[in-house]
Design a protein around this motif. Structure first.
Motif, PDB file in Angstrom:
ATOM      1  N   LYS A  58       0.872  -1.181   0.000  1.00  0.00           N
ATOM      2  CA  LYS A  58       0.000   0.000   0.000  1.00  0.00           C
ATOM      3  C   LYS A  58       0.905   1.225   0.000  1.00  0.00           C
ATOM      4  O   LYS A  58       1.784   1.368   0.852  1.00  0.00           O
ATOM      5  CB  LYS A  58      -0.908   0.032   1.225  1.00  0.00           C
ATOM      6  CG  LYS A  58      -1.758   1.292   1.336  1.00  0.00           C
ATOM      7  CD  LYS A  58      -2.688   1.217   2.550  1.00  0.00           C
ATOM      8  CE  LYS A  58      -3.346   2.556   2.835  1.00  0.00           C
ATOM      9  NZ  LYS A  58      -4.179   3.043   1.719  1.00  0.00           N
ATOM     10  N   SER A  96     -10.702  -1.566   8.943  1.00  0.00           N
ATOM     11  CA  SER A  96     -10.914  -0.675   7.800  1.00  0.00           C
ATOM     12  C   SER A  96     -10.662  -1.399   6.480  1.00  0.00           C
ATOM     13  O   SER A  96      -9.610  -2.036   6.301  1.00  0.00           O
ATOM     14  CB  SER A  96      -9.981   0.534   7.894  1.00  0.00           C
ATOM     15  OG  SER A  96     -10.033   1.296   6.712  1.00  0.00           O
ATOM     16  N   THR A 152      -9.888  -0.029   3.825  1.00  0.00           N
ATOM     17  CA  THR A 152      -8.737   0.652   3.214  1.00  0.00           C
ATOM     18  C   THR A 152      -7.461  -0.156   3.427  1.00  0.00           C
ATOM     19  O   THR A 152      -6.560  -0.162   2.587  1.00  0.00           O
ATOM     20  CB  THR A 152      -8.560   2.059   3.824  1.00  0.00           C
ATOM     21  OG1 THR A 152      -9.755   2.806   3.622  1.00  0.00           O
ATOM     22  CG2 THR A 152      -7.388   2.788   3.193  1.00  0.00           C
ATOM     23  N   TYR A 153      -7.398  -0.858   4.575  1.00  0.00           N
ATOM     24  CA  TYR A 153      -6.220  -1.662   4.912  1.00  0.00           C
ATOM     25  C   TYR A 153      -6.514  -3.156   4.783  1.00  0.00           C
ATOM     26  O   TYR A 153      -5.853  -3.978   5.435  1.00  0.00           O
ATOM     27  CB  TYR A 153      -5.771  -1.319   6.334  1.00  0.00           C
ATOM     28  CG  TYR A 153      -5.395   0.140   6.491  1.00  0.00           C
ATOM     29  CD1 TYR A 153      -4.159   0.602   6.063  1.00  0.00           C
ATOM     30  CD2 TYR A 153      -6.297   1.050   7.021  1.00  0.00           C
ATOM     31  CE1 TYR A 153      -3.823   1.943   6.170  1.00  0.00           C
ATOM     32  CE2 TYR A 153      -5.973   2.394   7.143  1.00  0.00           C
ATOM     33  CZ  TYR A 153      -4.738   2.835   6.698  1.00  0.00           C
ATOM     34  OH  TYR A 153      -4.399   4.170   6.813  1.00  0.00           O
ATOM     35  N   ASP A 211     -16.872  -4.297   3.973  1.00  0.00           N
ATOM     36  CA  ASP A 211     -16.631  -3.764   5.305  1.00  0.00           C
ATOM     37  C   ASP A 211     -17.578  -4.400   6.332  1.00  0.00           C
ATOM     38  O   ASP A 211     -18.384  -5.282   5.996  1.00  0.00           O
ATOM     39  CB  ASP A 211     -16.756  -2.236   5.313  1.00  0.00           C
ATOM     40  CG  ASP A 211     -18.165  -1.755   4.986  1.00  0.00           C
ATOM     41  OD1 ASP A 211     -19.105  -2.565   5.056  1.00  0.00           O
ATOM     42  OD2 ASP A 211     -18.310  -0.553   4.679  1.00  0.00           O
ATOM     43  N   TYR A 227     -16.257  -2.390  -1.104  1.00  0.00           N
ATOM     44  CA  TYR A 227     -15.267  -1.315  -1.104  1.00  0.00           C
ATOM     45  C   TYR A 227     -14.080  -1.759  -1.950  1.00  0.00           C
ATOM     46  O   TYR A 227     -13.564  -2.862  -1.774  1.00  0.00           O
ATOM     47  CB  TYR A 227     -14.801  -1.006   0.328  1.00  0.00           C
ATOM     48  CG  TYR A 227     -13.841   0.152   0.425  1.00  0.00           C
ATOM     49  CD1 TYR A 227     -14.311   1.458   0.539  1.00  0.00           C
ATOM     50  CD2 TYR A 227     -12.471  -0.069   0.396  1.00  0.00           C
ATOM     51  CE1 TYR A 227     -13.420   2.530   0.619  1.00  0.00           C
ATOM     52  CE2 TYR A 227     -11.575   0.986   0.483  1.00  0.00           C
ATOM     53  CZ  TYR A 227     -12.058   2.288   0.595  1.00  0.00           C
ATOM     54  OH  TYR A 227     -11.179   3.332   0.672  1.00  0.00           O
ATOM     55  N   PRO A 279     -10.377  -0.992  -2.566  1.00  0.00           N
ATOM     56  CA  PRO A 279      -9.202  -0.236  -2.099  1.00  0.00           C
ATOM     57  C   PRO A 279      -8.366   0.227  -3.289  1.00  0.00           C
ATOM     58  O   PRO A 279      -8.098  -0.543  -4.217  1.00  0.00           O
ATOM     59  CB  PRO A 279      -8.435  -1.262  -1.244  1.00  0.00           C
ATOM     60  CG  PRO A 279      -8.899  -2.586  -1.739  1.00  0.00           C
ATOM     61  CD  PRO A 279     -10.323  -2.410  -2.167  1.00  0.00           C
ATOM     62  N   SER A 280      -7.967   1.495  -3.273  1.00  0.00           N
ATOM     63  CA  SER A 280      -7.298   2.070  -4.443  1.00  0.00           C
ATOM     64  C   SER A 280      -5.810   2.310  -4.261  1.00  0.00           C
ATOM     65  O   SER A 280      -5.137   2.727  -5.202  1.00  0.00           O
ATOM     66  CB  SER A 280      -7.965   3.403  -4.807  1.00  0.00           C
ATOM     67  OG  SER A 280      -7.850   4.324  -3.732  1.00  0.00           O
ATOM     68  N   GLU A 281      -5.276   2.054  -3.062  1.00  0.00           N
ATOM     69  CA  GLU A 281      -3.876   2.397  -2.822  1.00  0.00           C
ATOM     70  C   GLU A 281      -2.979   1.168  -2.682  1.00  0.00           C
ATOM     71  O   GLU A 281      -1.854   1.272  -2.208  1.00  0.00           O
ATOM     72  CB  GLU A 281      -3.745   3.273  -1.568  1.00  0.00           C
ATOM     73  CG  GLU A 281      -4.365   4.649  -1.737  1.00  0.00           C
ATOM     74  CD  GLU A 281      -4.089   5.537  -0.538  1.00  0.00           C
ATOM     75  OE1 GLU A 281      -3.683   5.011   0.527  1.00  0.00           O
ATOM     76  OE2 GLU A 281      -4.267   6.763  -0.645  1.00  0.00           O
TER      77      GLU A 281
END
Length: 396
Positions: free
Chosen positions: A288, A306, A308-309, A349, A355, A357-359
């Motif tokens: 990431k 999250s 995101t992670y 989630d 979701y 994740p884009s990173e």
């Protein structure tokens, strides 16, 4: 003779009469100062090198211990490394300072050139070291840090090129080394005529020196000749004093405030997932890459909650501090460079929502390091990541 009205008073002069009578030009409007452009600054910087050549009859050296000459030599080196600057300055080059020299094709050609014979003759006393400082014997073998080849030097090479360019255009300058407080991660020095970069500062280590307990920090110092040293912080300080080393500082900043002109923008961080999900843990080189204006530790709190992670704990593998960078532009640039390697995965989630994740990117760590270095040097805008070659390649 002045005109008078009927009552004997002087006739008032008109504006035209006043302007016509201004023979000395006292009322002329001053010329608006011409705005100094980057081209003007470049020419002015090069003309200082030309003037040195005219005065001394030789090209300034970037390796001398004379501070003013070394600055001009480094400036000329930076200009010669940039073809656009060379082309822009050719009309001012009365001594051929910018002429390209053909490198020797072999060792025999070099030896036949006579350059080594002239050096070994040493008529100018180049090899006379009698006036050099006497190096003190280290207190213990552990304090000796020999230089070795930097295996990942390509990650730092761009940084040195950028700093030479900034010296050449006057953005940075060389100033005297003033103390231990200047030795910190991310700072560039000139030691023995060679530029070096403090890439890492280790944790405090308790040692016994001269029978007394003392704390020291190991550094990773990378030199522009492709070597590195793991010397102690205090050892670097000693060598800087002994060899009259210099530090690179932003032009116009007082030595006592040498880093105050740089504004910390935040951190580029690189993370690895500690997920036990086989769909994630089985992906080699999954990282990431993100940007944070707060500490990375604060940013990754409760990562396991999250998407995101990836709904799992993470490990920090790199944390780069950045200065004078626009955060939104930097993050967009990173994602654009590695867009071809973005992870294609949908997470759910805790509320059951999808979701994406884009990173997260499938990119080797050494490539990420190189990208960060190229961001700092400005070269990254011309590159993109090629997943097939697993390297950064020029954009077509």
């Amino acid at each position: 003779m002045s005109d008078f009205m009927e009552n004997g008073s002087p006739t008032p002069l008109s504006l035209d009469d006043i302007l016509d009578g201004d023979v000395d030009g006292l009322l002329d409007a001053p010329d608006k100062p011409k705005k100094v452009t980057s081209s003007d600054r470049l020419e002015r910087a090069f003309l200082e090198v030309v003037e040195f050549r005219r005065t001394h009859g030789r090209v300034p050296s970037s390796e001398t211990r004379e501070i003013a000459e070394r600055k001009l030599g480094a400036r000329l080196d930076g200009i010669l490394a940039n073809d656009q600057k060379v082309e822009a300055l050719k009309h001012l080059d009365e001594f051929g300072l910018l002429d390209a020299t053909e490198p020797p094709e072999s060792l025999d050609d070099l030896l036949e050139g006579g350059g080594l014979d002239d050096l070994l003759g040493d008529d100018g006393g180049v090899l006379d070291v009698s006036d050099l400082p006497v190096h003190r014997k280290p207190e213990s073998p552990d304090s000796v840090a020999k230089r070795v080849k930097a295996e990942d030097f390509e990650q730092f090479e761009h940084l040195f090129k950028a700093k030479h360019a900034e010296l050449a255009d006057g953005t940075f300058q060389l100033v005297a080394f003033t103390g231990l407080d200047l030795i910190r991660e991310g700072v560039f020095f000139v030691l023995g005529g060679v530029m070096c970069f403090v890439a890492e500062v280790g944790e405090d280590v308790d040692l016994v020196v001269g029978g007394k307990p003392k704390q020291k920090q190991r550094l990773r110092v990378v030199f522009e000749n492709g070597t590195e040293s793991r010397m102690y912080k205090q050892s670097l300080m000693t060598r800087m004093y002994e060899q009259q080393g210099q530090v690179l500082a932003r032009t116009g900043v007082d030595t006592s405030e040498i880093f105050d002109a740089d504004v910390e923008s935040g951190h580029i961080y690189v993370l690895q997932s500690l997920s036990e999900d086989s769909a994630i843990s089985g992906l080699r080189d999954l990282h990431k890459i993100g940007f944070s204006t707060t500490s990375v530790e604060q940013r990754i709190r409760n990562a396991e909650s999250s998407p995101t992670y990836l709904m799992a704990p993470v490990r920090v593998v790199a944390d780069y501090r950045l200065y004078n960078v626009k955060p939104s532009a930097l993050e967009h640039l990173l994602h654009r460079v590695f867009s071809a390697a973005r992870l294609d995965l949908t997470q759910i989630d805790r509320k059951g929502r999808d979701y994406d994740p884009s990173e997260w990117f499938i990119v080797p760590r050494d490539v990420v390091n190189r990208a960060v270095a190229m961001i700092i040097s400005g070269e990254i805008v011309d590159y993109a990541y090629d997943p097939a070659l697993q390297q950064l390649s020029p954009r077509r």
